[in-house]
Design an enzyme around this catalytic site. Structure first.
Site, mmCIF file in Angstrom:
data_model
loop_
_atom_site.group_PDB
_atom_site.id
_atom_site.type_symbol
_atom_site.label_atom_id
_atom_site.label_comp_id
_atom_site.label_asym_id
_atom_site.label_seq_id
_atom_site.Cartn_x
_atom_site.Cartn_y
_atom_site.Cartn_z
ATOM 1 N N GLU A 122 8.955 5.182 13.955
ATOM 2 C CA GLU A 122 8.298 6.277 13.222
ATOM 3 C C GLU A 122 6.811 6.108 13.448
ATOM 4 O O GLU A 122 6.201 5.196 12.885
ATOM 5 C CB GLU A 122 8.602 6.188 11.721
ATOM 6 C CG GLU A 122 10.053 6.331 11.359
ATOM 7 C CD GLU A 122 10.546 7.758 11.403
ATOM 8 O OE1 GLU A 122 9.723 8.673 11.603
ATOM 9 O OE2 GLU A 122 11.753 7.953 11.256
ATOM 10 N N GLU A 180 -4.982 11.211 16.292
ATOM 11 C CA GLU A 180 -4.771 11.030 14.865
ATOM 12 C C GLU A 180 -6.062 10.519 14.223
ATOM 13 O O GLU A 180 -6.664 9.569 14.711
ATOM 14 C CB GLU A 180 -3.643 10.018 14.669
ATOM 15 C CG GLU A 180 -3.136 9.939 13.262
ATOM 16 C CD GLU A 180 -1.936 9.003 13.125
ATOM 17 O OE1 GLU A 180 -1.923 7.945 13.761
ATOM 18 O OE2 GLU A 180 -1.015 9.360 12.372
ATOM 19 N N ALA A 207 6.258 -2.299 8.523
ATOM 20 C CA ALA A 207 5.767 -1.107 7.818
ATOM 21 C C ALA A 207 4.234 -1.042 7.833
ATOM 22 O O ALA A 207 3.567 -2.065 7.978
ATOM 23 C CB ALA A 207 6.283 -1.127 6.383
ATOM 24 N N PRO A 208 3.702 0.171 7.642
ATOM 25 C CA PRO A 208 2.240 0.362 7.616
ATOM 26 C C PRO A 208 1.691 0.297 6.186
ATOM 27 O O PRO A 208 2.445 0.094 5.239
ATOM 28 C CB PRO A 208 2.090 1.763 8.180
ATOM 29 C CG PRO A 208 3.289 2.486 7.656
ATOM 30 C CD PRO A 208 4.398 1.465 7.551
ATOM 31 N N TRP A 209 0.395 0.551 6.040
ATOM 32 C CA TRP A 209 -0.268 0.387 4.738
ATOM 33 C C TRP A 209 -0.428 1.671 3.957
ATOM 34 O O TRP A 209 -0.901 1.652 2.825
ATOM 35 C CB TRP A 209 -1.663 -0.238 4.939
ATOM 36 C CG TRP A 209 -2.471 0.378 6.061
ATOM 37 C CD1 TRP A 209 -2.686 -0.179 7.293
ATOM 38 C CD2 TRP A 209 -3.149 1.638 6.082
ATOM 39 N NE1 TRP A 209 -3.451 0.655 8.069
ATOM 40 C CE2 TRP A 209 -3.745 1.778 7.344
ATOM 41 C CE3 TRP A 209 -3.304 2.669 5.147
ATOM 42 C CZ2 TRP A 209 -4.485 2.911 7.715
ATOM 43 C CZ3 TRP A 209 -4.030 3.800 5.501
ATOM 44 C CH2 TRP A 209 -4.610 3.908 6.780
ATOM 45 N N LYS A 219 8.475 -6.794 7.154
ATOM 46 C CA LYS A 219 7.081 -7.229 7.178
ATOM 47 C C LYS A 219 6.215 -6.041 6.798
ATOM 48 O O LYS A 219 6.017 -5.123 7.598
ATOM 49 C CB LYS A 219 6.663 -7.737 8.560
ATOM 50 C CG LYS A 219 5.329 -8.465 8.486
ATOM 51 C CD LYS A 219 4.602 -8.536 9.810
ATOM 52 C CE LYS A 219 3.776 -7.321 10.116
ATOM 53 N NZ LYS A 219 2.702 -7.000 9.149
ATOM 54 N N PRO A 220 5.701 -6.017 5.539
ATOM 55 C CA PRO A 220 4.777 -4.937 5.188
ATOM 56 C C PRO A 220 3.454 -5.171 5.897
ATOM 57 O O PRO A 220 3.242 -6.237 6.494
ATOM 58 C CB PRO A 220 4.619 -5.095 3.673
ATOM 59 C CG PRO A 220 4.968 -6.505 3.369
ATOM 60 C CD PRO A 220 5.872 -7.000 4.474
ATOM 61 N N SER A 221 2.563 -4.218 5.802
ATOM 62 C CA SER A 221 1.216 -4.455 6.323
ATOM 63 C C SER A 221 0.601 -5.623 5.549
ATOM 64 O O SER A 221 0.769 -5.726 4.322
ATOM 65 C CB SER A 221 0.357 -3.202 6.141
ATOM 66 O OG SER A 221 -1.004 -3.553 6.306
ATOM 67 N N GLU A 222 -0.135 -6.452 6.240
ATOM 68 C CA GLU A 222 -0.789 -7.592 5.581
ATOM 69 C C GLU A 222 -1.844 -7.123 4.577
ATOM 70 O O GLU A 222 -2.291 -7.895 3.737
ATOM 71 C CB GLU A 222 -1.414 -8.530 6.628
ATOM 72 C CG GLU A 222 -2.519 -7.930 7.499
ATOM 73 C CD GLU A 222 -1.994 -7.157 8.717
ATOM 74 O OE1 GLU A 222 -0.831 -6.703 8.694
ATOM 75 O OE2 GLU A 222 -2.769 -7.003 9.692
ATOM 76 N N SER A 260 1.477 2.852 14.014
ATOM 77 C CA SER A 260 0.769 3.662 15.016
ATOM 78 C C SER A 260 1.551 3.719 16.332
ATOM 79 O O SER A 260 2.376 2.838 16.619
ATOM 80 C CB SER A 260 -0.613 3.046 15.266
ATOM 81 O OG SER A 260 -0.458 1.736 15.766
ATOM 82 N N CYS A 282 1.045 10.453 7.738
ATOM 83 C CA CYS A 282 1.393 10.779 9.120
ATOM 84 C C CYS A 282 1.763 12.249 9.298
ATOM 85 O O CYS A 282 1.737 12.756 10.410
ATOM 86 C CB CYS A 282 2.516 9.870 9.601
ATOM 87 S SG CYS A 282 3.865 9.801 8.432
#
Ligand code: NAD
Length: 494
Positions: A248, A382, A147-149, A173-176, A227, A282
């Site tokens: 996505e 973007e 996943a992104p942040w 795994k979320p964004s770090e 991304s 997004c």
């Protein structure tokens, strides 16, 4: 404060990878620090998820549903804590976290609690005359999610909920940069009765934790939001093992205003659509195409509205717009605006770091640009910041062509009082969602996902089950005849 950033097999634990520092983007202060995940933690989490799979998949949909309803109830009870953590970790105003991120997540959880009991397929029947055919929808196994942040809690929910409702187990795994709310979301799952190992969280970087998760042979499917560049790499890795992939990816939503539109609605919609989450969305409105008779007035109204947007501390309920995720990301946004200026575009509003927000934060002013060329970077790529570019058009054909003229296809909107115009736009704009006379709202019952370089597959809604289930055809002979007429097509032995 040192914390355990991993959640494996129903318990918090420390990672085996490099140390991570979790920063509050609006102030630059450290929220927490701890060891990140590496391949050894991926191994442990996938193993916990595999162990949990058999039991979870075998439970009835009703049993899974009851637990997920309790999960939704606990999230409702913990809404205040979730909103505060999300706001601090992602740099978003507390009003947005409390009124959008958290209620959206609770509603998603309640939706998938119900949807768990409504897996659908074609009716069982005798399609050949000699057999009964039936459909089973089966979970795939362990899902590796990345996943992104930008919306950490909602992205965790979108990835985890349909997967577990269908009987899969998940390693997310979320964004770090933004793991804190995902850890709370997983804790609530276990407190609600989701068995240990069904939901696991690995906090780590893409290289140290993401890549080994995608590569792991025990992971049946990779579900990625992020991304387009990283998504391409993830898909290539997964292809090597013929793993199912759901992507996505980025967006570059057009916002098309025809000359019969309600101008006030369109201007307000453009500001809200461009500035939500400081533009780090997004589906954010990033390219407004306005039919020439309305162009000047639209730009004027948007500029006036942008002047009224309040930037400030994210914990202040009066703050409209918070910080970008990091100073590095702000530099990227600012670089794009600078290059647009250098190539002749006009910066009508913003384009600068505000002077009244914390210096160590990552704030950027709401920015309005005109005079950019359709094929310039600012219109094609973007930005993921609070930047709206406005361009004029003359004919309806031209508007549709311009709206479709980027590599992306995630979302779009069309603004008009004319039903034929809006119907045409909804038909001809190639995007996963086309709003008519609005931009941004989402509902749990309806799918979210892209066309073109924005990816494929759907989050939210019952359509998400198509990603997270395998469809099995079971065909049973009903004749009890040993010598079947169709055998003679193949052989004619006595
Ligand atoms: P990103 O692609 O940089 O990172 C996304 C995730 O991938 C992170 O968790 C990162 O650690 C991980 N990652 C990085 N390299 C990896 C690798 N080699 N293998 C496996 N994982 C790896 O994206 P971001 O900057 O975190 O988020 C912003 C992007 O997300 C934007 O492009 C935005 O449009 C997109 N996004 C899309 C949607 C959607 O629904 N389409 C929703 C939200 C955000």
């Amino acid at each position: 404060m040192t914390v355990e950033l991993q959640f494996i097999g129903g318990a918090s634990c420390s990672g085996s990878g490099a140390p991570l520092s979790i920063i509050e983007p609006a102030t630059g202060a450290e929220i927490a620090s701890g060891a990140g995940a590496n391949a050894a933690d991926v191994e442990a989490a996938v193993s916990a998820a595999r162990d949990a799979f058999g039991d979870w998949a075998a439970r009835t949909p009703g049993a899974r549903s009851d637990i997920m309803h309790e999960w939704a109830r606990l999230l409702r009870e913990r809404a205040g804590e979730l909103a505060a953590v999300e706001s601090a970790n992602a740099g978003k105003p507390i009003r947005l976290a409390s009124e959008f991120d958290v209620p959206g997540t609770i509603d998603n959880t309640a939706f998938f609690a119900g949807a768990a009991r409504h897996l659908e397929g074609k009716a069982s029947a005798e399609y050949s005359g000699d057999h009964t055919s039936s459909i089973r929808r089966e979970p795939l196994g362990v899902i590796g999610s990345i996943a992104p942040w930008n919306y950490p809690l909602q992205m965790a929910a979108w990835k985890i909920l349909p997967a577990v409702a269908a009987g899969n187990t998940v390693v997310l795994k979320p964004s770090e940069l933004t793991p804190m709310s995902s850890l709370l979301f997983a804790r609530a799952a276990v407190d609600a009765g989701v068995p240990p190992g069904v939901v696991n969280i690995l906090t780590g970087t893409g290289g140290e934790a993401g890549q080994p998760l995608v590569e792991h042979p025990g992971v049946a499917m990779v579900s990625f939001t992020g991304s387009t560049g990283v998504g391409r790499r993830v898909a290539a890795t997964a292809a090597g093992a013929v793993k199912r992939v759901h992507l996505e990816l980025g967006g570059k939503a057009p916002f098309v205003v025809f000359d019969d539109a309600d101008l006030e609605a369109a201007a307000r919609g453009a500001v809200a659509g461009a500035l939500i989450n400081a533009g780090q969305d997004c589906t954010a409105a990033t390219r407004a195409y306005v039919q020439r008779p309305l162009f000047e007035e639209f730009v004027g109204r948007v500029a006036d509205l942008m002047d009224q947007v309040r930037l400030g501390p994210v914990s202040d309920p009066e703050t409209d717009m918070g910080s970008l995720i990091s100073r590095a990301h702000r530099d990227k946004v600012m670089g794009m605006v600078e290059r647009a200026r250098e190539s002749g575009a006009k910066i009508v509003r913003g384009g600068r770091i505000p002077d009244h927000t914390p210096e160590a934060g990552a704030y950027f002013e709401p920015t309005l640009i005109t005079g950019a060329a359709q094929h310039s970077e600012i219109v094609q790529q973007e930005i993921f910041g609070p930047v709206l570019v406005v361009l004029p058009f003359d004919t309806d054909d031209e508007a549709i062509e311009l709206a479709n003229d980027t590599p992306y296809g995630l979302a779009a909107s069309a603004w008009s009082r004319g039903v034929y115009r809006t119907q045409r736009a909804s038909r001809e704009i190639r995007a996963g969602c086309v709003w008519i006379n609005d931009h941004i709202p989402i509902v749990s019952e309806m799918p979210h996902g892209g066309y073109k370089s924005s990816g494929f597959g759907k989050d939210m809604s019952a359509y998400a089950f198509d990603e997270y289930t395998n469809i099995k055809h079971v065909m049973s002979d009903i004749t009890a005849v040993a010598r079947k007429p169709w055998h003679e097509v193949i052989f004619r032995a006595e």
